[in-house]
Design a protein around this motif. Structure first.
Motif, PDB file in Angstrom:
ATOM      1  N   ALA A 456     -17.053 -49.171  33.622  1.00 13.19           N
ATOM      2  CA  ALA A 456     -18.463 -49.070  33.210  1.00 13.19           C
ATOM      3  C   ALA A 456     -18.561 -48.990  31.688  1.00 13.19           C
ATOM      4  CB  ALA A 456     -19.105 -47.851  33.859  1.00 13.19           C
ATOM      5  N   ARG A 457     -17.612 -48.275  31.068  1.00  9.89           N
ATOM      6  CA  ARG A 457     -17.622 -48.181  29.597  1.00  9.89           C
ATOM      7  C   ARG A 457     -17.484 -49.572  28.991  1.00  9.89           C
ATOM      8  NH1 ARG A 457     -15.695 -43.083  30.052  1.00  9.89           N
ATOM      9  NH2 ARG A 457     -13.532 -43.678  30.351  1.00  9.89           N
ATOM     10  N   GLU A 458     -16.604 -50.363  29.581  1.00  9.56           N
ATOM     11  CA  GLU A 458     -16.405 -51.749  29.132  1.00  9.56           C
ATOM     12  C   GLU A 458     -17.719 -52.549  29.295  1.00  9.56           C
ATOM     13  OE1 GLU A 458     -13.716 -54.410  27.582  1.00  9.56           O
ATOM     14  OE2 GLU A 458     -13.174 -52.394  28.224  1.00  9.56           O
ATOM     15  N   LEU A 459     -18.310 -52.435  30.481  1.00  7.23           N
ATOM     16  CA  LEU A 459     -19.513 -53.238  30.773  1.00  7.23           C
ATOM     17  C   LEU A 459     -20.698 -52.824  29.891  1.00  7.23           C
ATOM     18  CD1 LEU A 459     -19.717 -53.695  34.661  1.00  7.23           C
ATOM     19  CD2 LEU A 459     -18.588 -55.109  32.968  1.00  7.23           C
ATOM     20  N   LEU A 582     -20.446 -48.855  39.904  1.00  9.18           N
ATOM     21  CA  LEU A 582     -20.273 -49.555  38.628  1.00  9.18           C
ATOM     22  C   LEU A 582     -21.627 -49.755  37.943  1.00  9.18           C
ATOM     23  CD1 LEU A 582     -17.883 -50.626  37.153  1.00  9.18           C
ATOM     24  CD2 LEU A 582     -18.118 -52.798  38.366  1.00  9.18           C
ATOM     25  N   ALA A 583     -22.590 -50.215  38.704  1.00  7.92           N
ATOM     26  CA  ALA A 583     -23.927 -50.406  38.134  1.00  7.92           C
ATOM     27  C   ALA A 583     -24.486 -49.060  37.682  1.00  7.92           C
ATOM     28  CB  ALA A 583     -24.845 -51.041  39.178  1.00  7.92           C
ATOM     29  N   TYR A 584     -24.318 -48.049  38.528  1.00 11.42           N
ATOM     30  CA  TYR A 584     -24.874 -46.722  38.221  1.00 11.42           C
ATOM     31  C   TYR A 584     -24.290 -46.169  36.918  1.00 11.42           C
ATOM     32  CZ  TYR A 584     -25.802 -41.774  38.338  1.00 11.42           C
ATOM     33  OH  TYR A 584     -26.183 -40.509  37.976  1.00 11.42           O
ATOM     34  N   HIS A 585     -22.962 -46.165  36.802  1.00 11.97           N
ATOM     35  CA  HIS A 585     -22.344 -45.552  35.615  1.00 11.97           C
ATOM     36  C   HIS A 585     -22.612 -46.371  34.361  1.00 11.97           C
ATOM     37  CE1 HIS A 585     -20.651 -42.027  37.382  1.00 11.97           C
ATOM     38  NE2 HIS A 585     -20.360 -42.756  38.444  1.00 11.97           N
ATOM     39  N   THR A 586     -22.679 -47.682  34.497  1.00 10.74           N
ATOM     40  CA  THR A 586     -23.015 -48.506  33.332  1.00 10.74           C
ATOM     41  C   THR A 586     -24.418 -48.146  32.840  1.00 10.74           C
ATOM     42  OG1 THR A 586     -21.669 -50.266  34.283  1.00 10.74           O
ATOM     43  CG2 THR A 586     -23.129 -50.885  32.487  1.00 10.74           C
ATOM     44  N   ALA A 587     -25.340 -48.011  33.787  1.00 11.00           N
ATOM     45  CA  ALA A 587     -26.719 -47.681  33.409  1.00 11.00           C
ATOM     46  C   ALA A 587     -26.787 -46.293  32.769  1.00 11.00           C
ATOM     47  CB  ALA A 587     -27.619 -47.747  34.638  1.00 11.00           C
ATOM     48  N   VAL A 588     -26.038 -45.338  33.322  1.00 15.99           N
ATOM     49  CA  VAL A 588     -26.043 -43.986  32.754  1.00 15.99           C
ATOM     50  C   VAL A 588     -25.524 -44.034  31.309  1.00 15.99           C
ATOM     51  CG1 VAL A 588     -24.966 -41.690  32.907  1.00 15.99           C
ATOM     52  CG2 VAL A 588     -25.888 -42.780  34.960  1.00 15.99           C
ATOM     53  N   LEU A 589     -24.431 -44.803  31.099  1.00 21.11           N
ATOM     54  CA  LEU A 589     -23.883 -44.907  29.740  1.00 21.11           C
ATOM     55  C   LEU A 589     -24.876 -45.562  28.789  1.00 21.11           C
ATOM     56  CD1 LEU A 589     -20.237 -45.941  30.649  1.00 21.11           C
ATOM     57  CD2 LEU A 589     -20.895 -43.916  29.339  1.00 21.11           C
ATOM     58  N   LYS A 590     -25.648 -46.506  29.338  1.00 21.63           N
ATOM     59  CA  LYS A 590     -26.632 -47.176  28.473  1.00 21.63           C
ATOM     60  C   LYS A 590     -27.893 -46.335  28.280  1.00 21.63           C
ATOM     61  CE  LYS A 590     -27.051 -51.390  27.870  1.00 21.63           C
ATOM     62  NZ  LYS A 590     -27.570 -52.733  27.936  1.00 21.63           N
ATOM     63  N   GLY A 591     -28.006 -45.289  29.070  1.00 21.84           N
ATOM     64  CA  GLY A 591     -29.150 -44.381  28.914  1.00 21.84           C
ATOM     65  C   GLY A 591     -30.451 -44.926  29.464  1.00 21.84           C
ATOM     66  N   THR A 592     -30.369 -45.812  30.427  1.00 20.82           N
ATOM     67  CA  THR A 592     -31.611 -46.342  31.009  1.00 20.82           C
ATOM     68  C   THR A 592     -32.171 -45.353  32.037  1.00 20.82           C
ATOM     69  OG1 THR A 592     -30.363 -47.457  32.727  1.00 20.82           O
ATOM     70  CG2 THR A 592     -30.862 -48.746  30.756  1.00 20.82           C
ATOM     71  N   ASP A 593     -33.368 -45.634  32.473  1.00 24.43           N
ATOM     72  CA  ASP A 593     -34.010 -44.774  33.468  1.00 24.43           C
ATOM     73  C   ASP A 593     -33.547 -45.249  34.854  1.00 24.43           C
ATOM     74  OD1 ASP A 593     -35.648 -43.282  35.035  1.00 24.43           O
ATOM     75  OD2 ASP A 593     -37.447 -43.635  33.837  1.00 24.43           O
ATOM     76  N   VAL A 594     -32.466 -44.659  35.337  1.00 22.75           N
ATOM     77  CA  VAL A 594     -31.777 -45.180  36.526  1.00 22.75           C
ATOM     78  C   VAL A 594     -32.678 -45.205  37.761  1.00 22.75           C
ATOM     79  CG1 VAL A 594     -29.895 -44.691  38.133  1.00 22.75           C
ATOM     80  CG2 VAL A 594     -29.525 -44.502  35.693  1.00 22.75           C
ATOM     81  N   ASP A 595     -33.398 -44.118  37.990  1.00 21.14           N
ATOM     82  CA  ASP A 595     -34.190 -44.046  39.229  1.00 21.14           C
ATOM     83  C   ASP A 595     -35.479 -44.841  39.150  1.00 21.14           C
ATOM     84  OD1 ASP A 595     -32.492 -42.581  40.809  1.00 21.14           O
ATOM     85  OD2 ASP A 595     -33.239 -40.654  40.086  1.00 21.14           O
ATOM     86  N   GLN A 596     -35.950 -45.048  37.929  1.00 24.24           N
ATOM     87  CA  GLN A 596     -37.213 -45.778  37.789  1.00 24.24           C
ATOM     88  C   GLN A 596     -37.066 -46.833  36.705  1.00 24.24           C
ATOM     89  OE1 GLN A 596     -39.955 -42.512  37.216  1.00 24.24           O
ATOM     90  NE2 GLN A 596     -40.115 -42.216  39.418  1.00 24.24           N
TER      91      GLN A 596
END
Ligand code: F6R
Length: 607
Positions: A456-459, A582-596
């Motif tokens: 995920a860090r890579e992505l 993978l999608a979840y952790h990438t999004a968390v690293l990018k700081g997006t609003d995962v649930d919404q």
């Protein structure tokens, strides 16, 4: 899409409405608003963005009144800002609306000619003005509301309150769902039973064309012509716990980790574990006598259907036409009353899926629905349902519902194989034993978290990702790409691995990670050849495989994520997990609003 709440209560309703809206926020979160009726007349608070903004506004400036309506918006007409936020006012009328009013431009022109000014860019405002104009012409509030609703074309769920009417909400439904909740000396209205769960579990769903007059101690429902109609009062299965994330950071994370349990619940509904059989089910059609099966759905549910196609064809020798519902409903496919259709939907409210269902019904086909929300419209309009027992799914990106849809489809494919004489008792036992093992494998798959976080860090630094897979791993590749793009906003494409050289191979360079889903299955060697093609062009491969595949691949990868060696039938359920993580952790690293995630809504009730 948008969420609607209405309460004719005995206590101050604004905080209660906000509480209910929180449970609907998964439907839309561009803006929100509440309007109440008090002795001082109509008043409202609205705010752009998430509900917390509305809560702050209400804390600074509370609203009185024991009757009111509220709304969370998913923008269709007009940008998400406070002016376009609902409720919309015209004179003594306040309206909230979910859906699209297709003839709004014509109605707006007519109302402008009559001197009505439009404050917003929304289609909803025409409803407020139409009702207001009717009242100015001498109609009662109820008559004016009914007359206005009759003018509307398109899909809508509407709630209206009126200044000076402290015991009246008028509601109407044509498309998006709307449920009346029965309280003690109070009445509620909501887009779904989840919103109403803290207040009541006794609900009555309006049907298409219905409109209702709701008062504290009584309600009446009418059809489009104004004739009174009776609608069944039901006990909703939704409970009040759904807004709780537990110890997880996001609903999506919680829902991913719930998968061993919900897959197990779902399988237990279909399988007799001790006898090693698929249970005889109250199916809406007989798999033994149909020549073809049509499956249709949208998004992730559609991709579950694609996996299902492989299974029905492989294990039951039953040909399947699989279609994206928004295409199916318009492409004028010849249908036969001898065939059957299955529609897949978590929410059971997706507009295109519902329209496809109705299209098949017109052709006289028997209809089954794989749904998660048992009281949903798709469930109610089917001849029979195949429930997924995923529990409420709140994260906008579908995860546990997908795993449960796959579990149902696998069980049905085996059952179809048995009744069609393709699978004998011994083979049935073998396949059921595999299915029974699915929760254990899913649990093991959840333990690959360290490796996933590394990838995920890579992505999280790249702009584009390609996903490849063959056979049932092909729809999984597309699903993996869909998850990544919707929550991390990274552009991702899912392709059948064999299609690589027919175009997408041109994209391969050292900046393009290629995620290959390849368990050690019947097509493994073919996929390895495709990986060689990627490697030869300097592509960075991230391989998601099983222990055997990792041993046999013989190819240099950036990372190989190793899943347990799951049996072939359940491998797609297991391989879904690393794609979600993978999608979840990438999004968390990018700081997006995962649930919404931006622009999305959970329940897509417009076309
Ligand atoms: C993606 C996602 C959507 C839904 C689609 C259908 O993560 O959640 O693609 O799968 O909108 O929704 P339902 O299943 O409610 O019909």
């Amino acid at each position: 899409m948008c969420g609607i709440v209405g309460i004719v209560g005995t206590r101050p309703v604004a905080p209660l409405i906000v509480d209910a809206l929180k449970r609907l926020e998964y439907r839309g979160y561009d803006s929100a608003g509440v309007a109440t009726v008090s002795d001082a007349g109509l008043d409202r608070r609205r705010a752009e963005g998430k509900l917390v903004n509305l809560e702050k506004r209400l804390a600074d400036s509370p609203l009185d009144g024991t009757i009111g309506i509220g709304h969370t918006r998913w923008a269709t007409h007009g940008v998400p800002n406070e002016t376009n936020a609902h409720p919309h006012f015209s004179g003594d009328v306040a309206v909230v609306h979910n859906g699209i009013i297709e003839n709004f431009a014509e109605l707006r022109d007519e109302l402008r000619t009559d001197g009505y000014d439009f404050a917003s860019q929304t289609d909803t405002e025409v409803v407020a003005h139409l009702v207001s104009r009717g009242m100015a012409q001498g109609l009662s509030p109820v008559e004016a509301a009914h007359a206005a609703v009759r003018r509307l074309e398109g899909a809508f769920a509407i709630a209206i309150v009126f200044a000076g009417e402290a015991d009246l909400i008028v509601a109407a439904r044509n498309g998006p769902p709307l449920a009346i909740g029965h309280g003690e000396g109070e009445m509620f209205l909501g887009s779904d039973a989840i919103a109403l769960a803290p207040f009541t579990s006794a609900v009555t769903y309006l049907e298409d064309g219905d409109w209702a007059v709701i008062r504290r101690n009584a309600f009446s429902i009418f059809d489009a012509d104004g004739n009174p109609v009776q609608r069944e009062r039901r006990q909703a299965t939704t409970t009040a716990y759904v807004v709780d994330k537990g110890n997880y950071r996001h609903f999506m994370e919680k829902e991913i980790f719930e998968q061993p349990e919900v897959v197990s619940h779902t399988l237990a509904h279909y399988l007799d574990f001790s006898a090693g059989r698929v249970r005889k089910m109250d199916a809406p059609f007989d798999f033994a006598t149909i020549d073809r099966l049509a499956i249709s759905a949208c998004g992730t549910a559609y991709l579950a259907g694609v996996v299902g196609k492989y299974w029905f064809e492989r294990y039951a020798r039953l040909p399947v036409d699989i279609d994206i519902a928004s295409e199916f409903r318009y492409r004028e496919m010849p249908l036969s009353a001898k065939d059957a259709a299955i529609f897949i939907s978590q929410s059971g409210e997706t507009a295109d899926t519902l329209a496809s269902l109705r299209y098949c019904r017109q052709a006289g086909m028997k209809i089954g629905a794989i749904v998660n929300v048992r009281e949903s419209t798709i469930a109610r309009e089917s001849d029979g349902t195949f429930p997924t027992l995923a529990g409420p799914e709140i994260g906008v990106a579908s995860t546990k519902a997908f795993a449960c849809q796959l579990s149902v489809l696998a069980s049905l494919a085996v059952r179809a194989g048995v009744v069609r004489g393709v699978i004998d008792a011994q083979e049935e036992q073998r396949l059921v034993r595999q299915l029974v093992e699915a929760p254990r494998y899913v649990n093991a798959a959840l333990k690959t978290i360290d490796q996933i976080e590394r990838v995920a860090r890579e992505l999280s630094h790249v702009r584009h990702v390609l996903y490849l897979g063959r056979d049932t791993s092909y729809p999984l590749a597309v699903e993996g790409a869909l998850k990544l793009k919707e929550i991390s906003y990274i552009h991702a494409e899912g392709y059948a691995a064999g299609e690589l050289k027919h175009g997408p191979i041109a994209l391969i360079d050292e900046d393009m990670p290629v995620i290959v889903v390849a368990p050690h299955d019947r097509v493994f060697d073919k996929t390895v050849s495709n990986m060689q093609e990627v490697a030869a062009r300097g592509g960075k491969i991230i391989l998601i495989t099983d222990e055997k595949g990792a041993e046999k691949a013989g190819i240099e990868t950036l990372e190989t994520i190793v899943m347990p060696n799951a049996p072939e039938l359940i491998a797609p359920i297991v391989l879904t997990v690393p794609l979600q993580l993978l999608a979840y952790h990438t999004a968390v690293l990018k700081g997006t609003d995962v649930d919404q995630p931006r622009n999305l809504a959970k329940s897509v009730t417009v076309e």
